[in-house]
Motif scaffolding. Sequence first.
Motif, mmCIF file in Angstrom:
data_model
loop_
_atom_site.group_PDB
_atom_site.id
_atom_site.type_symbol
_atom_site.label_atom_id
_atom_site.label_comp_id
_atom_site.label_asym_id
_atom_site.label_seq_id
_atom_site.Cartn_x
_atom_site.Cartn_y
_atom_site.Cartn_z
ATOM 1 N N ASN A 178 -0.849 4.529 -9.080
ATOM 2 C CA ASN A 178 -1.607 3.474 -9.528
ATOM 3 C C ASN A 178 -0.846 2.884 -10.712
ATOM 4 O OD1 ASN A 178 -3.877 3.218 -7.784
ATOM 5 N ND2 ASN A 178 -4.919 4.629 -8.866
ATOM 6 N N ALA A 195 -2.374 -1.050 -3.556
ATOM 7 C CA ALA A 195 -3.216 -0.135 -3.339
ATOM 8 C C ALA A 195 -2.629 1.323 -3.082
ATOM 9 C CB ALA A 195 -4.050 -0.246 -2.139
ATOM 10 N N TYR A 222 -10.912 2.050 4.084
ATOM 11 C CA TYR A 222 -10.069 1.460 2.878
ATOM 12 C C TYR A 222 -9.004 0.347 3.517
ATOM 13 C CZ TYR A 222 -7.550 1.893 -1.199
ATOM 14 O OH TYR A 222 -6.863 1.726 -2.470
ATOM 15 N N VAL A 266 0.743 -1.110 0.091
ATOM 16 C CA VAL A 266 -0.025 0.065 0.019
ATOM 17 C C VAL A 266 0.887 1.056 -0.211
ATOM 18 C CG1 VAL A 266 -1.983 1.112 1.179
ATOM 19 C CG2 VAL A 266 -1.669 -1.200 1.309
ATOM 20 N N ILE A 303 -8.655 -3.293 2.375
ATOM 21 C CA ILE A 303 -7.365 -4.051 1.926
ATOM 22 C C ILE A 303 -7.107 -5.144 2.816
ATOM 23 C CG2 ILE A 303 -4.895 -3.595 1.857
ATOM 24 C CD1 ILE A 303 -5.583 -0.605 1.378
ATOM 25 N N GLY A 353 -7.856 3.630 -5.807
ATOM 26 C CA GLY A 353 -7.316 4.353 -4.791
ATOM 27 C C GLY A 353 -7.933 5.548 -3.840
ATOM 28 N N ARG A 372 -4.197 -4.497 -8.708
ATOM 29 C CA ARG A 372 -4.598 -3.236 -7.672
ATOM 30 C C ARG A 372 -6.199 -3.616 -7.144
ATOM 31 N NH1 ARG A 372 -5.923 1.194 -10.237
ATOM 32 N NH2 ARG A 372 -5.166 0.989 -12.324
ATOM 33 N N ILE A 373 -6.304 -2.926 -6.020
ATOM 34 C CA ILE A 373 -7.732 -3.388 -5.297
ATOM 35 C C ILE A 373 -8.550 -2.368 -5.785
ATOM 36 C CG2 ILE A 373 -8.920 -2.697 -3.020
ATOM 37 C CD1 ILE A 373 -5.960 -4.047 -1.762
ATOM 38 N N ASP A 374 -8.298 -1.077 -6.169
ATOM 39 C CA ASP A 374 -9.010 -0.300 -6.785
ATOM 40 C C ASP A 374 -8.276 0.705 -7.347
ATOM 41 O OD1 ASP A 374 -8.421 1.106 -4.576
ATOM 42 O OD2 ASP A 374 -10.666 1.004 -3.859
#
Length: 398
Positions: free
Chosen positions: A354, A338, A386, A306, A390, A368, A364-366
């Motif tokens: 990203n 992330a 968030y 992260v 994660i 950001g 990637r989780i999303d």
Amino acid sequence: MRPLKIAEGIYDVGVKDWNIRDFHGYSTYMGTSYNAFLIVDDDKVVLIDTVKEPFTDQLMENIQKVIDPKKIDFIVSNHAEMDHSGALPKILHRIGADKPVYCSKMGERALSAHFNTKKINYQVVKPGTEMKLGKRTLSFIEARMLHWPDSMFTYIKEDGILFSSDAFGQHYASHENFDDEMGEGLFEHAKKYFANILLPFAPRILKLLESVEAMDLTLNMICPDHGILWRKHPEKIIQRYGEWARQETREKAIVIYDTMWNSTEKMAKEIVDGISYTGVEVIPMSVRNWHRSDVVTELLDAKALVVGSPTLNNGIFPTLCDVLSYIKGLKPCGKLGAAFGSYGWSGEAVKILNKELDIMGFERIDDGLRALYVPDEKALTEAYGYGVRIGKAIKSQG
Ligand code: FEO
């Protein structure tokens, strides 16, 4: 204390470098050693590797305490990098300039390019070549990319000793010399060495471990060119190398960040708390305070990276550029990623982070999380959430 007798007629005549603190970007806060091995057998006397050039005299003195250096019949160069070959020309000058230097084909190429003004009697050995020394027999094992294309191991079958060059080493100088004199902390030094030096070659290392296993060698001792020698449980470091080379992870995240006015740091703290709430181990790492080489060491067995940065001049903080560039070069894989950060007006940092995570091939989780200027209660709650997200993503990959 050097020379160090490691078996009958075999000595570590290398040197300890107590004061080195940086090894091309790697923080060596415990120093290092350049191990070199002298074998005195009935028919031949052999030196395996040398040391960094400024330590030439110390190496010569250590050899002299065992035997007249002129009695050395030949040198084996397992690896051409200068921490092991720097002293080679001066040593040859003192023991006899025409004495053979046995090395791999790529070793000849690399050593010639390093010492291009010196005439050196290189003798290329093929993997599997055996050489009788008297009571003992040397053989050579290709170890390409551990750490350079030239790298090889030298093995003595009669003693079951493997001279493994960089592999299985640690940048660690201490009064202890063997694994049985150390606790579990030794593996942390070996892990740091692996993460910072050998990680890019992880797939090759797995293949090499397989081929060495297939050789069914007796391994009573593994003697790397850096740090502690493995004589009690050599199998343990081989097992760890397997785990590290497979990049096995556990439920762990590292949160690396820098901050301008503490806003990104406030987000980091909430994210860390959120991850921790899920039961996932998490380490907050301000890159102002954590050295890049320690970041990579912690990343090795982490499932997620992260990364947080405020936006500075339409970009990310230079400290993050440093760490991310270093991580990218070491090619870790199989991680989640992330990004987060505070911003004032343009707010590009998270987008750039990203992109960096994408380049590294992390999942990637999303897209950001961003917070405007100073995160308020709502933004802090979002950051905590968030972190929880994660943590759950890490657990779901269990
Ligand atoms: Fe310790 Fe790749 O040299």
